[in-house]
Design a protein around this motif. Structure first.
Motif, PDB file in Angstrom:
ATOM      1  N   SER A 150     -19.836  36.155 -37.885  1.00 56.65           N
ATOM      2  CA  SER A 150     -19.409  34.756 -37.774  1.00 56.65           C
ATOM      3  C   SER A 150     -18.167  34.660 -36.902  1.00 56.65           C
ATOM      4  CB  SER A 150     -19.112  34.178 -39.162  1.00 56.65           C
ATOM      5  OG  SER A 150     -17.986  34.851 -39.739  1.00 56.65           O
ATOM      6  N   GLY A 151     -17.853  35.743 -36.205  1.00 59.41           N
ATOM      7  CA  GLY A 151     -16.644  35.752 -35.398  1.00 59.41           C
ATOM      8  C   GLY A 151     -15.377  35.820 -36.234  1.00 59.41           C
ATOM      9  N   GLY A 152     -15.496  36.366 -37.445  1.00 61.97           N
ATOM     10  CA  GLY A 152     -14.327  36.510 -38.303  1.00 61.97           C
ATOM     11  C   GLY A 152     -13.922  35.237 -39.015  1.00 61.97           C
ATOM     12  N   ALA A 153     -14.748  34.197 -38.921  1.00 64.01           N
ATOM     13  CA  ALA A 153     -14.425  32.907 -39.528  1.00 64.01           C
ATOM     14  C   ALA A 153     -15.276  32.674 -40.776  1.00 64.01           C
ATOM     15  CB  ALA A 153     -14.656  31.790 -38.518  1.00 64.01           C
ATOM     16  N   ALA A 154     -14.938  31.610 -41.499  1.00 61.52           N
ATOM     17  CA  ALA A 154     -15.690  31.289 -42.712  1.00 61.52           C
ATOM     18  C   ALA A 154     -17.106  30.834 -42.398  1.00 61.52           C
ATOM     19  CB  ALA A 154     -14.956  30.212 -43.505  1.00 61.52           C
ATOM     20  N   SER A 155     -17.315  30.295 -41.213  1.00 59.13           N
ATOM     21  CA  SER A 155     -18.646  29.847 -40.810  1.00 59.13           C
ATOM     22  C   SER A 155     -18.859  30.163 -39.340  1.00 59.13           C
ATOM     23  CB  SER A 155     -18.814  28.347 -41.047  1.00 59.13           C
ATOM     24  OG  SER A 155     -18.036  27.607 -40.121  1.00 59.13           O
ATOM     25  N   LEU A 156     -20.121  30.193 -38.941  1.00 59.55           N
ATOM     26  CA  LEU A 156     -20.448  30.476 -37.545  1.00 59.55           C
ATOM     27  C   LEU A 156     -19.888  29.394 -36.631  1.00 59.55           C
ATOM     28  CD1 LEU A 156     -21.947  32.145 -35.403  1.00 59.55           C
ATOM     29  CD2 LEU A 156     -24.036  30.884 -36.004  1.00 59.55           C
ATOM     30  N   GLY A 157     -19.929  28.144 -37.075  1.00 65.58           N
ATOM     31  CA  GLY A 157     -19.375  27.073 -36.267  1.00 65.58           C
ATOM     32  C   GLY A 157     -17.893  27.243 -36.022  1.00 65.58           C
ATOM     33  N   ASP A 158     -17.155  27.618 -37.065  1.00 66.26           N
ATOM     34  CA  ASP A 158     -15.708  27.814 -36.919  1.00 66.26           C
ATOM     35  C   ASP A 158     -15.387  29.005 -36.023  1.00 66.26           C
ATOM     36  OD1 ASP A 158     -15.244  25.656 -38.555  1.00 66.26           O
ATOM     37  OD2 ASP A 158     -14.867  26.853 -40.360  1.00 66.26           O
ATOM     38  N   GLY A 159     -16.262  30.012 -36.032  1.00 70.25           N
ATOM     39  CA  GLY A 159     -15.995  31.215 -35.243  1.00 70.25           C
ATOM     40  C   GLY A 159     -16.705  31.242 -33.909  1.00 70.25           C
ATOM     41  N   ALA A 160     -17.190  30.096 -33.446  1.00 68.74           N
ATOM     42  CA  ALA A 160     -18.026  30.053 -32.245  1.00 68.74           C
ATOM     43  C   ALA A 160     -17.351  30.679 -31.032  1.00 68.74           C
ATOM     44  CB  ALA A 160     -18.433  28.608 -31.944  1.00 68.74           C
ATOM     45  N   ALA A 161     -16.082  30.363 -30.811  1.00 69.35           N
ATOM     46  CA  ALA A 161     -15.402  30.890 -29.621  1.00 69.35           C
ATOM     47  C   ALA A 161     -15.326  32.413 -29.661  1.00 69.35           C
ATOM     48  CB  ALA A 161     -13.998  30.283 -29.511  1.00 69.35           C
ATOM     49  N   GLU A 162     -15.033  32.978 -30.846  1.00 68.97           N
ATOM     50  CA  GLU A 162     -14.951  34.423 -30.956  1.00 68.97           C
ATOM     51  C   GLU A 162     -16.328  35.069 -30.824  1.00 68.97           C
ATOM     52  OE1 GLU A 162     -13.458  38.387 -31.836  1.00 68.97           O
ATOM     53  OE2 GLU A 162     -12.824  36.587 -30.749  1.00 68.97           O
ATOM     54  N   VAL A 163     -17.357  34.418 -31.348  1.00 67.20           N
ATOM     55  CA  VAL A 163     -18.706  34.970 -31.191  1.00 67.20           C
ATOM     56  C   VAL A 163     -19.094  34.995 -29.717  1.00 67.20           C
ATOM     57  CG1 VAL A 163     -21.152  34.683 -31.750  1.00 67.20           C
ATOM     58  CG2 VAL A 163     -19.418  34.305 -33.515  1.00 67.20           C
ATOM     59  N   ARG A 164     -18.725  33.971 -28.971  1.00 67.51           N
ATOM     60  CA  ARG A 164     -18.995  33.983 -27.526  1.00 67.51           C
ATOM     61  C   ARG A 164     -18.298  35.164 -26.857  1.00 67.51           C
ATOM     62  NH1 ARG A 164     -17.679  28.350 -28.216  1.00 67.51           N
ATOM     63  NH2 ARG A 164     -19.603  27.121 -28.383  1.00 67.51           N
ATOM     64  N   ARG A 165     -17.080  35.452 -27.278  1.00 65.72           N
ATOM     65  CA  ARG A 165     -16.355  36.590 -26.712  1.00 65.72           C
ATOM     66  C   ARG A 165     -17.050  37.888 -27.068  1.00 65.72           C
ATOM     67  NH1 ARG A 165     -13.913  40.696 -27.582  1.00 65.72           N
ATOM     68  NH2 ARG A 165     -14.161  40.480 -29.834  1.00 65.72           N
ATOM     69  N   ILE A 166     -17.522  38.002 -28.305  1.00 62.56           N
ATOM     70  CA  ILE A 166     -18.227  39.208 -28.756  1.00 62.56           C
ATOM     71  C   ILE A 166     -19.504  39.411 -27.951  1.00 62.56           C
ATOM     72  CG2 ILE A 166     -19.535  40.168 -30.710  1.00 62.56           C
ATOM     73  CD1 ILE A 166     -17.381  38.796 -32.538  1.00 62.56           C
ATOM     74  N   VAL A 167     -20.250  38.327 -27.731  1.00 62.23           N
ATOM     75  CA  VAL A 167     -21.473  38.419 -26.931  1.00 62.23           C
ATOM     76  C   VAL A 167     -21.159  38.922 -25.525  1.00 62.23           C
ATOM     77  CG1 VAL A 167     -23.325  37.074 -25.868  1.00 62.23           C
ATOM     78  CG2 VAL A 167     -22.720  36.672 -28.258  1.00 62.23           C
ATOM     79  N   ALA A 168     -20.093  38.390 -24.940  1.00 62.00           N
ATOM     80  CA  ALA A 168     -19.714  38.820 -23.592  1.00 62.00           C
ATOM     81  C   ALA A 168     -19.329  40.293 -23.572  1.00 62.00           C
ATOM     82  CB  ALA A 168     -18.564  37.957 -23.077  1.00 62.00           C
ATOM     83  N   GLN A 169     -18.583  40.729 -24.570  1.00 63.51           N
ATOM     84  CA  GLN A 169     -18.179  42.139 -24.629  1.00 63.51           C
ATOM     85  C   GLN A 169     -19.385  43.041 -24.851  1.00 63.51           C
ATOM     86  OE1 GLN A 169     -15.263  43.105 -27.687  1.00 63.51           O
ATOM     87  NE2 GLN A 169     -15.656  45.298 -27.500  1.00 63.51           N
ATOM     88  N   ALA A 170     -20.311  42.599 -25.706  1.00 64.61           N
ATOM     89  CA  ALA A 170     -21.488  43.424 -26.005  1.00 64.61           C
ATOM     90  C   ALA A 170     -22.369  43.607 -24.772  1.00 64.61           C
ATOM     91  CB  ALA A 170     -22.290  42.796 -27.133  1.00 64.61           C
ATOM     92  N   ALA A 171     -22.451  42.594 -23.936  1.00 65.84           N
ATOM     93  CA  ALA A 171     -23.177  42.678 -22.652  1.00 65.84           C
ATOM     94  C   ALA A 171     -24.588  43.233 -22.809  1.00 65.84           C
ATOM     95  CB  ALA A 171     -22.366  43.525 -21.663  1.00 65.84           C
ATOM     96  N   GLY A 172     -25.281  42.781 -23.855  1.00 68.18           N
ATOM     97  CA  GLY A 172     -26.673  43.176 -24.026  1.00 68.18           C
ATOM     98  C   GLY A 172     -26.893  44.535 -24.639  1.00 68.18           C
ATOM     99  N   ARG A 173     -25.822  45.221 -25.054  1.00 63.04           N
ATOM    100  CA  ARG A 173     -25.992  46.564 -25.617  1.00 63.04           C
ATOM    101  C   ARG A 173     -26.455  46.544 -27.066  1.00 63.04           C
ATOM    102  NH1 ARG A 173     -20.326  49.107 -24.966  1.00 63.04           N
ATOM    103  NH2 ARG A 173     -19.691  46.913 -25.204  1.00 63.04           N
ATOM    104  N   ILE A 174     -26.383  45.401 -27.731  1.00 62.50           N
ATOM    105  CA  ILE A 174     -26.742  45.284 -29.134  1.00 62.50           C
ATOM    106  C   ILE A 174     -27.169  43.841 -29.381  1.00 62.50           C
ATOM    107  CG2 ILE A 174     -24.356  44.723 -29.827  1.00 62.50           C
ATOM    108  CD1 ILE A 174     -24.856  46.334 -32.412  1.00 62.50           C
TER     109      ILE A 174
END
Length: 263
Positions: A150-174
């Motif tokens: 959830s990007g470290g937040a209580a909900s996926l909506g609240d953690g959306a910005a961090e999840v976007r960062r995680i997706v970018a860092q993962a770059a398709g590896r997972i």
């Protein structure tokens, strides 16, 4: 096989049947969702694998509470994974942290070895990591196929910005699976605005007396004050297949994978 868009977490047979009847594309099989999801029984796993055709991933969590496990608990987790593998479960869901809230790489490698060819999801213990960029690299290094966050937040909506960062860092590896606080009304917007591979939800609804009279207890038939646990009087929950259908209607199919989203 088409990419999995929607995984539903269930903790009893009726919820599993309803989720699959509604179109769930993957199941996270648990016991005690009230505790965040614990290891399901062998009987539940055997029944689930025989009952449904969609992939069933079994959570491996021997107790509630934190994700820093003793050697004995880790031995039990590895044994559970080996049993699930023998039973034919296609995936397991695990997460182990150190006392300093880093991914316990050594423990995870032991569990990865026990899983063998099974798909392995690192669950939302990741959201408790002190350093998520480093934790993501450790999760990938441990051989995990999926990350639930959830990007470290209580909900996926609240953690959306961090999840976007995680997706970018993962770059398709997972495969990145977003979850926590996902509702019928919000699922489509989350799917459209966060570049996750998969959406995870429990979609729990109250288990009504009209729909399931066999599971309704009549308190007037006993005068005992005995209790069997802290949640004896809690409302029972299940999955409404119409809710699953409604979410799927709002999740347009993706023609190209953003990560490694397979069964």
């Amino acid at each position: 096989m088409n990419p999995v868009r929607l995984e539903i977490a269930v903790d009893h047979p009726s919820a599993l049947q309803n989720a699959v009847n509604g179109g769930a594309e993957r199941i996270e099989l648990c016991s005690s969702l009230a505790d965040g999801g614990l290891t399901p029984s062998p009987g539940f796993i055997e029944w689930a694998l025989a009952e449904v055709a969609v992939p069933v991933h079994c959570i491996v969590r021997p107790r509630g509470g934190n994700f820093c496990y003793t050697p004995a608990e880790l031995a039990v987790m590895a044994a559970d994974i080996r049993c699930m593998r023998k039973m034919g479960a296609p995936g397991v869901v695990v997460g182990v942290l150190t006392a300093r809230h880093a991914v316990d790489v050594q423990a995870m490698q032991v569990l990865r070895e026990a899983a063998g060819p099974m798909r392995l999801c690192f669950h939302r213990a990741f959201d408790l990591a002190a350093d998520r960029p480093s934790a993501l690299e450790d999760v990938i290094r441990c051989g995990a196929d999926i990350l639930l966050t959830s990007g470290g937040a209580a909900s996926l909506g609240d953690g959306a910005a961090e999840v976007r960062r995680i997706v970018a860092q993962a770059a398709g590896r997972i495969e990145i699976m977003g979850g926590a606080g996902v509702r019928v009304a919000t699922a489509g917007e989350l799917w459209r605005t966060i570049p996750i591979d998969t959406l995870h939800a429990s979609l729990r609804s109250v288990w009504s007396e009209a729909a399931h009279p066999a599971h309704t207890s009549d308190p007037t038939t006993t005068e005992t004050t005995a209790t069997m646990g802290a949640r004896d009087q809690d409302t029972l929950y299940t999955v409404n297949p119409d809710d699953v259908r409604a979410v799927l209607r709002d999740l347009p199919p993706r023609t190209a994978l953003r990560g490694k989203s397979i069964a």
